[in-house]
Structures are given as structure tokens and as C-alpha cells.
Design an enzyme around this catalytic site. Structure first.
Site, PDB file in Angstrom:
ATOM      1  N   TYR A  65      63.866  33.397  27.174  1.00  0.00           N
ATOM      2  CA  TYR A  65      62.528  33.637  26.605  1.00  0.00           C
ATOM      3  C   TYR A  65      62.521  34.953  25.827  1.00  0.00           C
ATOM      4  CZ  TYR A  65      57.390  34.024  26.440  1.00  0.00           C
ATOM      5  OH  TYR A  65      56.076  34.141  26.023  1.00  0.00           O
ATOM      6  N   ASN A  70      52.274  28.600  17.662  1.00  0.00           N
ATOM      7  CA  ASN A  70      51.910  29.026  19.016  1.00  0.00           C
ATOM      8  C   ASN A  70      52.673  28.289  20.118  1.00  0.00           C
ATOM      9  OD1 ASN A  70      49.809  29.999  21.189  1.00  0.00           O
ATOM     10  ND2 ASN A  70      49.805  27.761  21.291  1.00  0.00           N
ATOM     11  N   LYS A 122      61.771  35.271  21.811  1.00  0.00           N
ATOM     12  CA  LYS A 122      60.621  36.011  21.270  1.00  0.00           C
ATOM     13  C   LYS A 122      61.080  37.187  20.407  1.00  0.00           C
ATOM     14  CE  LYS A 122      57.481  33.316  22.892  1.00  0.00           C
ATOM     15  NZ  LYS A 122      56.639  32.522  21.976  1.00  0.00           N
ATOM     16  N   THR A 162      46.659  31.869  31.272  1.00  0.00           N
ATOM     17  CA  THR A 162      46.741  30.518  30.700  1.00  0.00           C
ATOM     18  C   THR A 162      47.499  29.630  31.690  1.00  0.00           C
ATOM     19  OG1 THR A 162      48.914  30.870  29.708  1.00  0.00           O
ATOM     20  CG2 THR A 162      47.001  31.527  28.378  1.00  0.00           C
ATOM     21  N   ILE A 190      48.603  36.784  29.708  1.00  0.00           N
ATOM     22  CA  ILE A 190      47.305  36.177  29.431  1.00  0.00           C
ATOM     23  C   ILE A 190      47.104  35.042  30.444  1.00  0.00           C
ATOM     24  CG2 ILE A 190      45.887  35.063  27.657  1.00  0.00           C
ATOM     25  CD1 ILE A 190      46.905  37.908  26.842  1.00  0.00           C
ATOM     26  N   ASP A 234      50.114  19.035  19.408  1.00  0.00           N
ATOM     27  CA  ASP A 234      50.656  19.286  20.755  1.00  0.00           C
ATOM     28  C   ASP A 234      51.420  18.054  21.229  1.00  0.00           C
ATOM     29  OD1 ASP A 234      49.572  21.660  22.945  1.00  0.00           O
ATOM     30  OD2 ASP A 234      50.737  20.002  23.785  1.00  0.00           O
TER      31      ASP A 234
HETATM   32  P1  NAI Z   1      50.634  27.270  27.743  1.00  0.00           P
HETATM   33  O1  NAI Z   1      51.839  26.777  28.458  1.00  0.00           O
HETATM   34  O2  NAI Z   1      49.420  27.569  28.541  1.00  0.00           O
HETATM   35  O3  NAI Z   1      50.282  26.287  26.541  1.00  0.00           O
HETATM   36  C1  NAI Z   1      51.307  25.949  25.633  1.00  0.00           C
HETATM   37  C2  NAI Z   1      50.944  24.704  24.874  1.00  0.00           C
HETATM   38  O4  NAI Z   1      52.084  24.357  24.061  1.00  0.00           O
HETATM   39  C3  NAI Z   1      50.684  23.506  25.777  1.00  0.00           C
HETATM   40  O5  NAI Z   1      49.540  22.818  25.347  1.00  0.00           O
HETATM   41  C4  NAI Z   1      51.944  22.639  25.649  1.00  0.00           C
HETATM   42  O6  NAI Z   1      51.718  21.267  25.828  1.00  0.00           O
HETATM   43  C5  NAI Z   1      52.358  22.979  24.216  1.00  0.00           C
HETATM   44  N1  NAI Z   1      53.776  22.728  23.959  1.00  0.00           N
HETATM   45  C6  NAI Z   1      54.842  23.014  24.752  1.00  0.00           C
HETATM   46  N2  NAI Z   1      55.982  22.581  24.189  1.00  0.00           N
HETATM   47  C7  NAI Z   1      55.642  22.024  22.998  1.00  0.00           C
HETATM   48  C8  NAI Z   1      56.376  21.407  21.953  1.00  0.00           C
HETATM   49  N3  NAI Z   1      57.712  21.247  22.033  1.00  0.00           N
HETATM   50  N4  NAI Z   1      55.704  20.964  20.876  1.00  0.00           N
HETATM   51  C9  NAI Z   1      54.356  21.092  20.789  1.00  0.00           C
HETATM   52  N5  NAI Z   1      53.608  21.650  21.749  1.00  0.00           N
HETATM   53  C10 NAI Z   1      54.239  22.109  22.842  1.00  0.00           C
HETATM   54  O7  NAI Z   1      51.106  28.601  26.946  1.00  0.00           O
HETATM   55  P2  NAI Z   1      50.256  29.883  26.517  1.00  0.00           P
HETATM   56  O8  NAI Z   1      50.303  30.861  27.623  1.00  0.00           O
HETATM   57  O9  NAI Z   1      48.974  29.489  25.932  1.00  0.00           O
HETATM   58  O10 NAI Z   1      51.233  30.471  25.390  1.00  0.00           O
HETATM   59  C11 NAI Z   1      51.077  30.178  24.012  1.00  0.00           C
HETATM   60  C12 NAI Z   1      52.086  31.007  23.235  1.00  0.00           C
HETATM   61  O11 NAI Z   1      51.863  32.390  23.502  1.00  0.00           O
HETATM   62  C13 NAI Z   1      53.541  30.729  23.616  1.00  0.00           C
HETATM   63  O12 NAI Z   1      54.352  30.816  22.475  1.00  0.00           O
HETATM   64  C14 NAI Z   1      53.853  31.852  24.583  1.00  0.00           C
HETATM   65  O13 NAI Z   1      55.215  32.126  24.643  1.00  0.00           O
HETATM   66  C15 NAI Z   1      53.050  32.995  23.989  1.00  0.00           C
HETATM   67  N6  NAI Z   1      52.732  34.043  24.935  1.00  0.00           N
HETATM   68  C16 NAI Z   1      52.018  33.791  26.073  1.00  0.00           C
HETATM   69  C17 NAI Z   1      51.744  34.790  26.969  1.00  0.00           C
HETATM   70  C18 NAI Z   1      50.979  34.566  28.239  1.00  0.00           C
HETATM   71  O14 NAI Z   1      50.965  35.477  29.072  1.00  0.00           O
HETATM   72  N7  NAI Z   1      50.328  33.458  28.450  1.00  0.00           N
HETATM   73  C19 NAI Z   1      52.227  36.163  26.744  1.00  0.00           C
HETATM   74  C20 NAI Z   1      52.940  36.324  25.510  1.00  0.00           C
HETATM   75  C21 NAI Z   1      53.184  35.291  24.641  1.00  0.00           C
END
Ligand code: NAI
Length: 256
Positions: free
Chosen positions: A157, A91, A161, A192, A190, A38
Site C-alpha cells: 500500500y 479514488n 501510494k 470509512t 478517515i 465501482d
Molecule cells: P473504501 O474501502 O471504504 O471504499 C473503496 C471503494 O472502492 C469501494 O466502494 C470499493 O468497492 C471500490 N473498489 C475497490 N476496488 C475497486 C476496483 N478494482 N475498481 C473499482 N472500484 C473498486 O475506501 P476509502 O477509505 O473510502 O478509500 C478511498 C481512497 O482513499 C482509496 O484510494 C484509499 O487508499 C484512500 N485513502 C483512504 C484513507 C482512509 O483512512 N480511509 C486514508 C488515505 C487514503
């Protein structure tokens, strides 16, 4: 004990928070040796501590997935320290700007693509050689319901995706001969930091959450653990004949 990922090295990007954190914890519970990657070192170290306290194995690697030299260096270090990579969970992702297309700058567009698309490309590129060598591997890419259907927000976005959905299928087809499986996961909303951050930024978190709940026939948002369990299934041999699949985890959102 019958652990599904016993002794296998699994890299999870964006594992400091949200779905990535829940996935790192769930994979470690199944015996995986987890590389927690991360940009956020403080929260990433907390994920590692939580895994170790529960008796699991994990190490933190500071990594920006959009930077090729960092990806190359970190994946080399992971293999040196932990062993050949078996699993990769792409992720890390960002929501980016929510404006109509004609108001988005090229920089804003490129920022989303660099993390959500280039990040998946680069991490896959550097994880695959050891999987080919071992003729075994499982890659799970985080797409979204927004990679399957449209909505009136976050155009870059959606584009990113959608790209991840088809990158998954192309890689699944090419690497099948090496026994490397590649699948995509498509979560609904989700709960988060990504979603709560967006809701808070509107100044009316409660109303946004109520509206988001109504979009899902199950009447609620998903929990990170409910996506993590599906990702662990896709990493494990339980899904040994699945590749190129798009697995929807959305409380019925896209069934309508
Ligand atoms: P989040 O924002 O809560 O966590 C994302 C994590 O990725 C964070 O720890 C952040 O520091 C890290 N991150 C961001 N940019 C980065 C980079 N350049 N290099 C390394 N790490 C990096 O996101 P969440 O909600 O947990 O989402 C995770 C994945 O699931 C993402 O790809 C998101 O698009 C996808 N997703 C999430 C949904 C939701 O409703 N939360 C729905 C559908 C998909």
C-alpha cells in the site's frame, strides 16, 4: 445558484462507499453530472439514488479499474451518455495485506498495485483525450499520508501510494499545456468501510480506533465529507492555479 461544477461531467471511481461516495454526493451538489463507478453495483446504485433524491444528476457504471478493457468500454459509454469528461477522481483503492515484506507473496503485492497504481494509470489514460480536445480538465488522485511517510504496516500500500504521488506530478507537468490540472490528496485515517473493516478484523475495533485517534493531533479520525470537500475544491475553478500539488488532509498527522 452559483454551482462550482455546473453541468460538468465528473467520473468518480470507487464511488459506492467511503470517500468516493462522499465525493460523488458533494460534486453533484455543486452541479456536476457524476459517473459513479465501482465494482460494487448494489452500493453504487445507492449512491446514485441518494444523489437523485437530492435533485442531482448521476449514473452508475460497473467498473473494475484494474481491467483495461472495462475501463476503455466504460469511459466510452460515459462520454456517449453524459458528454465529454471534465473531471476524474481516481479514488478506487484497496489496503491489501498487512505483513512484513518477506512474508508477502507476489500475487498479494500485484493485487494492490493492479488497483491502486494500474487503476490510476488506466482511468487517466482513457479520460485525458476528451480533456485535451476541450483544453480543460481536472484530475484528482487519492494518495495517502502513507504516500508521504512510512509506517510499519501494509508495504505494498505504501509503495502504491508513493507511486500515485509521483504519477500525479508527471501528469501535471505534461498536461499543463492543455489546461489539465492534476493534483493528489493525502488523507490521514478517515472513518470509512476500509478503516472500520480493518479495525473489526482485529477483533478489537474500539481499541484500534482509540489508537488511531491518538496518531492525529486533532484527536480523532477524519470524516469522508472532510476529504470530499477538498476534492471538490481541486475539481473546481477555485483551485485554477493549482497543479502537481499534494494536498494533505490529515488532522495534523504528518506535521509532527
Ligand atoms: P473504501 O474501502 O471504504 O471504499 C473503496 C471503494 O472502492 C469501494 O466502494 C470499493 O468497492 C471500490 N473498489 C475497490 N476496488 C475497486 C476496483 N478494482 N475498481 C473499482 N472500484 C473498486 O475506501 P476509502 O477509505 O473510502 O478509500 C478511498 C481512497 O482513499 C482509496 O484510494 C484509499 O487508499 C484512500 N485513502 C483512504 C484513507 C482512509 O483512512 N480511509 C486514508 C488515505 C487514503
Amino acid at each position: 445558484m452559483n454551482e462550482k461544477l455546473s453541468g460538468r461531467v465528473v467520473v468518480v471511481t470507487g464511488a459506492a462507499m467511503g470517500i468516493g461516495k462522499a465525493t460523488a454526493i458533494a460534486a453533484a451538489k455543486e452541479g456536476a453530472i457524476v459517473a459513479v463507478c465501482d465494482i460494487n453495483e448494489r452500493e453504487g446504485q445507492k449512491t446514485v439514488e441518494e444523489i437523485r433524491k437530492a435533485g442531482g444528476k448521476a449514473e452508475f457504471y460497473k467498473l473494475d479499474v484494474s481491467d483495461e478493457s472495462q475501463v476503455r468500454d466504460v469511459f466510452e459509454r460515459i462520454e456517449r451518455n453524459l458528454g465529454d469528461i471534465y473531471g476524474l477522481v481516481n479514488n478506487a483503492g484497496i489496503a491489501g495485506v498487512s505483513k512484513p515484506t518477506h512474508q508477502i507473496t507476489l500475487d498479494e503485492w500485484n493485487k494492490v498495485m493492479s488497483v491502486n497504481v494500474n487503476g490510476v494509470f488506466l482511468c487517466t489514460k482513457y479520460a485525458v483525450p476528451s480533456m485535451i480536445r476541450n483544453k480543460k480538465g481536472s484530475i484528482v488522485n487519492l494518495s495517502s499520508i502513507y504516500g508521504l511517510v512510512g509506517a510499519q504496516d501494509v508495504p505494498p500500500y505504501h509503495a502504491s501510494k508513493g507511486a500515485v504521488r509521483l504519477m500525479t506530478k508527471t501528469d501535471a507537468l505534461f498536461y499543463a499545456k492543455y489546461n489539465i490540472r492534476v493534483n493528489s490528496v493525502h488523507p490521514g485515517f478517515i472513518d470509512t468501510p476500509m478503516v472500520s473493516g480493518f479495525a473489526e478484523s482485529t477483533g478489537n475495533k474500539e481499541a484500534i480506533y482509540e489508537a488511531l485517534k491518538k496518531l492525529h493531533p486533532m484527536g480523532r479520525l477524519g470524516r469522508p465529507e472532510e476529504v470530499a470537500s477538498v476534492i471538490v475544491f481541486l475539481l473546481s475553478d477555485d483551485s485554477s492555479f493549482m497543479t502537481g500539488s499534494e494536498v494533505v488532509v490529515d488532522g495534523g498527522y504528518t506535521a509532527q
